[in-house]
Design an enzyme around this catalytic site. Structure first.
Site, PDB file in Angstrom:
ATOM      1  N   SER A  23      40.230  40.311  16.824  1.00 56.87           N
ATOM      2  CA  SER A  23      40.592  39.958  18.201  1.00 56.87           C
ATOM      3  C   SER A  23      41.545  40.965  18.833  1.00 56.87           C
ATOM      4  CB  SER A  23      41.230  38.561  18.229  1.00 56.87           C
ATOM      5  OG  SER A  23      42.419  38.556  17.474  1.00 56.87           O
ATOM      6  N   THR A 152      30.696  17.851  60.538  1.00 58.01           N
ATOM      7  CA  THR A 152      30.506  16.958  59.399  1.00 58.01           C
ATOM      8  C   THR A 152      29.008  17.029  59.097  1.00 58.01           C
ATOM      9  OG1 THR A 152      30.054  15.002  60.731  1.00 58.01           O
ATOM     10  CG2 THR A 152      32.359  15.380  60.151  1.00 58.01           C
ATOM     11  N   SER A 274      23.942  48.261  53.181  1.00 60.89           N
ATOM     12  CA  SER A 274      22.705  48.146  52.422  1.00 60.89           C
ATOM     13  C   SER A 274      22.149  49.540  52.213  1.00 60.89           C
ATOM     14  CB  SER A 274      21.717  47.278  53.197  1.00 60.89           C
ATOM     15  OG  SER A 274      20.391  47.619  52.858  1.00 60.89           O
ATOM     16  N   LYS A 280      23.087  46.861  58.268  1.00 63.37           N
ATOM     17  CA  LYS A 280      23.668  45.704  57.579  1.00 63.37           C
ATOM     18  C   LYS A 280      25.164  45.834  57.306  1.00 63.37           C
ATOM     19  CE  LYS A 280      21.540  42.923  55.252  1.00 63.37           C
ATOM     20  NZ  LYS A 280      21.447  41.485  55.352  1.00 63.37           N
ATOM     21  N   ASN A 282      27.376  43.529  54.865  1.00 59.82           N
ATOM     22  CA  ASN A 282      27.233  42.380  53.962  1.00 59.82           C
ATOM     23  C   ASN A 282      28.585  41.866  53.470  1.00 59.82           C
ATOM     24  OD1 ASN A 282      24.446  42.527  54.163  1.00 59.82           O
ATOM     25  ND2 ASN A 282      24.305  44.003  52.476  1.00 59.82           N
ATOM     26  N   GLU A 287      30.648  36.704  48.671  1.00 61.78           N
ATOM     27  CA  GLU A 287      29.553  36.222  47.809  1.00 61.78           C
ATOM     28  C   GLU A 287      29.946  36.261  46.331  1.00 61.78           C
ATOM     29  OE1 GLU A 287      25.548  37.882  49.196  1.00 61.78           O
ATOM     30  OE2 GLU A 287      27.020  38.960  50.383  1.00 61.78           O
ATOM     31  N   TYR A 314      45.694  24.354  12.404  1.00 63.48           N
ATOM     32  CA  TYR A 314      45.080  25.529  13.030  1.00 63.48           C
ATOM     33  C   TYR A 314      43.627  25.683  12.592  1.00 63.48           C
ATOM     34  CZ  TYR A 314      43.870  30.298  14.209  1.00 63.48           C
ATOM     35  OH  TYR A 314      43.221  31.389  14.717  1.00 63.48           O
ATOM     36  N   GLN A 319      40.897  30.730  18.420  1.00 67.32           N
ATOM     37  CA  GLN A 319      41.087  32.145  18.781  1.00 67.32           C
ATOM     38  C   GLN A 319      40.328  32.471  20.074  1.00 67.32           C
ATOM     39  OE1 GLN A 319      41.110  35.404  15.836  1.00 67.32           O
ATOM     40  NE2 GLN A 319      39.180  36.075  16.738  1.00 67.32           N
ATOM     41  N   LYS A 322      41.194  32.755  24.390  1.00 66.33           N
ATOM     42  CA  LYS A 322      41.770  33.808  25.214  1.00 66.33           C
ATOM     43  C   LYS A 322      40.798  34.575  26.124  1.00 66.33           C
ATOM     44  CE  LYS A 322      44.341  34.763  21.462  1.00 66.33           C
ATOM     45  NZ  LYS A 322      44.125  33.418  20.867  1.00 66.33           N
TER      46      LYS A 322
HETATM   47  N1  ARG Z   1      43.865  35.812  15.979  1.00 68.24           N
HETATM   48  C1  ARG Z   1      44.284  34.493  15.689  1.00 68.24           C
HETATM   49  C2  ARG Z   1      44.170  33.577  16.929  1.00 68.24           C
HETATM   50  O1  ARG Z   1      44.110  34.069  17.994  1.00 68.24           O
HETATM   51  C3  ARG Z   1      45.692  34.503  15.218  1.00 68.24           C
HETATM   52  C4  ARG Z   1      45.999  33.423  14.240  1.00 68.24           C
HETATM   53  C5  ARG Z   1      45.292  33.692  12.982  1.00 68.24           C
HETATM   54  N2  ARG Z   1      45.607  32.717  11.970  1.00 68.24           N
HETATM   55  C6  ARG Z   1      44.858  32.567  10.892  1.00 68.24           C
HETATM   56  N3  ARG Z   1      45.210  31.670  10.092  1.00 68.24           N
HETATM   57  N4  ARG Z   1      43.787  33.277  10.687  1.00 68.24           N
HETATM   58  O2  ARG Z   1      44.111  32.370  16.829  1.00 68.24           O
END
Ligand code: ARG
Length: 456
Positions: A23, A152, A274, A280, A282, A287, A314, A319, A322
């Site tokens: 990540s 309306t 265009s 045109k 646009n 949009e 957890y 993960q 995000k």
């Molecule tokens: N990259 C992980 C996340 O965003 C961080 C936590 C990882 N923890 C683990 N036990 N693998 O959630």
């Protein structure tokens, strides 16, 4: 790929496993928050005597150097940002870097980082909401008496003013601002020190780290702190709501800048041409805002599906909170700015809007109101004016027809009430177009205050 674990393993993980789980590219967005969280943690380890003061000082100095040198020095052949920062710290201060991870886990770290990042972004988005409100308020002031059709069912209903219309949008963004403040208040508690899921036997001071990072206090339950992502869902939901309202503005601008309506001309800097049709102009930005609102809604529902039935403790599933969160926040920030620019530079064709407001029998309700104000039950008045509308066949009725409907005593007043400007301005009940001054004054007070303070 370099990792923070491996002691218990004989073999390397498959390359695909590394790639599937990595990540770091997403995490780089909150590298600053990750380092700031580590600084607070390291200071606390020194102050509580868990680490020697000199070790804690070296950790803090090394982390501060990382903050100064920026993310470009962080290794990227790693699983995530926590690994990157710890490895870089090792390069900067040597083996003592290995003491940083005492009494914490990546699970409490990532939950803390996400909250810190979200808090900062929501603060920035609040500023952009206010900017758009400022643009709407100024436009409403300028167009206080600019009459346009009010709709309306997408059909002309009664004349209103552009001022009333712009202020209607203003209040939507006031509510969004207040929502952002609410959710920030709910999630501004610190998970750090919850460790993996169950706290730690080290005598840490979670109140101190929470305070240093600007949280209202620590999250009270370590298991909840590392499992909860409802704040991400709140932020995704508010983002989707903001986009929904922006998409409504966008849709109006698209419709009203079309040739049939011609109420508004969007400026050159927000319109595109265009490649085939030279004439045109646009409204592409409007949009895209309208279209990408679908992504904001999808990010909310998508992550809600991820969280559904997830057991406590957890889970790696989270993960993936995000990418969608960052996309939605970026989208909201950009769309707010684009909408501000579009509205700030829009040229409204006021004569055309006024003409459209007068078309049809848009003041029919005013005539029914006139009859009702002279003692006739409104239902009966509605019936009489309805017949008048039918005889006018979609147009404005002539004087003779009005005379026949309302009688000689009322015909002059009735004819005067066909004027759309008078019609709009006469509706001066609280919240009506003739009472806009009250809203404008209230809005100006709210805008001057820091934050959003109140929903209305
Ligand atoms: N990259 C992980 C996340 O965003 C961080 C936590 C990882 N923890 C683990 N036990 N693998 O959630």
């Amino acid at each position: 790929m370099r990792k923070l674990w491996g002691g218990a393993f004989d073999g390397d993980s498959d390359d695909l496993v590394d790639r599937f789980g990595q990540s770091i590219q997403t995490d780089l967005r909150f590298w600053h928050q990750d380092v700031a969280g580590s600084i607070a943690h390291a200071r606390m380890l020194g102050e509580t005597g868990i680490l020697a003061k000199s070790d804690a000082r070296r950790l803090v100095e090394g982390l501060e150097q990382i903050l100064t040198e920026g993310p470009s020095k962080l290794p990227q052949d790693v699983e995530d940002i926590h690994t990157a920062v710890e490895l870089r710290l090792g390069e900067v201060i040597g083996d003592v870097a290995g003491k940083l991870h005492t009494a914490r886990s990546r699970n409490d770290q990532v939950a803390t980082d996400t909250r810190l990042y979200l808090r900062a972004r929501l603060g920035e988005i609040g500023g952009r909401l206010k900017k758009l409100q400022q643009v709407l308020l100024e436009s409403a002031r300028r167009h206080r008496r600019a009459v346009m059709p009010g709709y309306t069912h997408q059909q002309p209903a009664q004349p209103i003013t552009l001022g009333l219309h712009q202020m209607a949008h203003f209040w939507a963004f006031q509510r969004h601002g207040r929502r952002i403040e609410w959710i920030t208040e709910w999630f501004n508690f610190c998970p750090l020190g919850s460790a993996a899921l169950a706290g730690t036997w080290f005598p840490i001071d979670r109140h101190a780290t929470a305070r240093e990072l600007g949280f209202s206090g620590p999250v009270p339950n370590a298991l909840d702190a590392t499992s909860d992502r409802s704040f991400v869902l709140d932020a995704l939901h508010v983002s989707a709501l903001v986009m929904l309202d922006l998409s409504r503005i966008a849709q109006e601008l698209i419709l009203w800048s079309g040739a049939e309506s011609g109420f508004v001309r969007l400026a050159d800097n927000v319109t595109t041409g265009s490649s085939i049709m030279p004439q045109k102009r646009n409204p592409d930005m409007a949009e895209l805002i309208r279209g990408r609102t679908g992504r904001a809604i999808g990010n909310w529902t998508g992550f809600a599906a991820t969280m559904k039935a997830l057991p406590l403790g957890y889970n790696r599933d989270t993960q993936d909170d995000k990418p969608g969160l960052f996309e939605s926040l970026d989208l909201v920030a950009d769309s707010l700015r684009l909408t501000s620019i579009m509205l700030e530079t829009a040229e409204w064709n006021l004569p055309r809007m006024r003409k459209a407001a007068a078309a049809g029998f848009s003041t029919a309700t005013d005539l029914a109101d006139l009859l009702a104000s002279r003692g006739m039950p409104f239902r009966e008045a509605h019936e009489i004016v309805g017949r008048l509308a039918k005889s006018a066949a979609g147009g404005t009725p002539r004087r003779e027809a009005v005379l026949e409907a309302v009688g000689p005593d009322l015909v002059d007043e009735a004819m005067a009430r066909l004027d759309p400007v008078r019609s709009a301005m006469a509706r001066s009940s609280f919240g009506g177009p003739g009472d806009l001054g009250r809203q404008l004054r209230r809005a100006a007070i709210l805008l001057r205050r820091p934050g959003f303070g109140s929903a209305v």
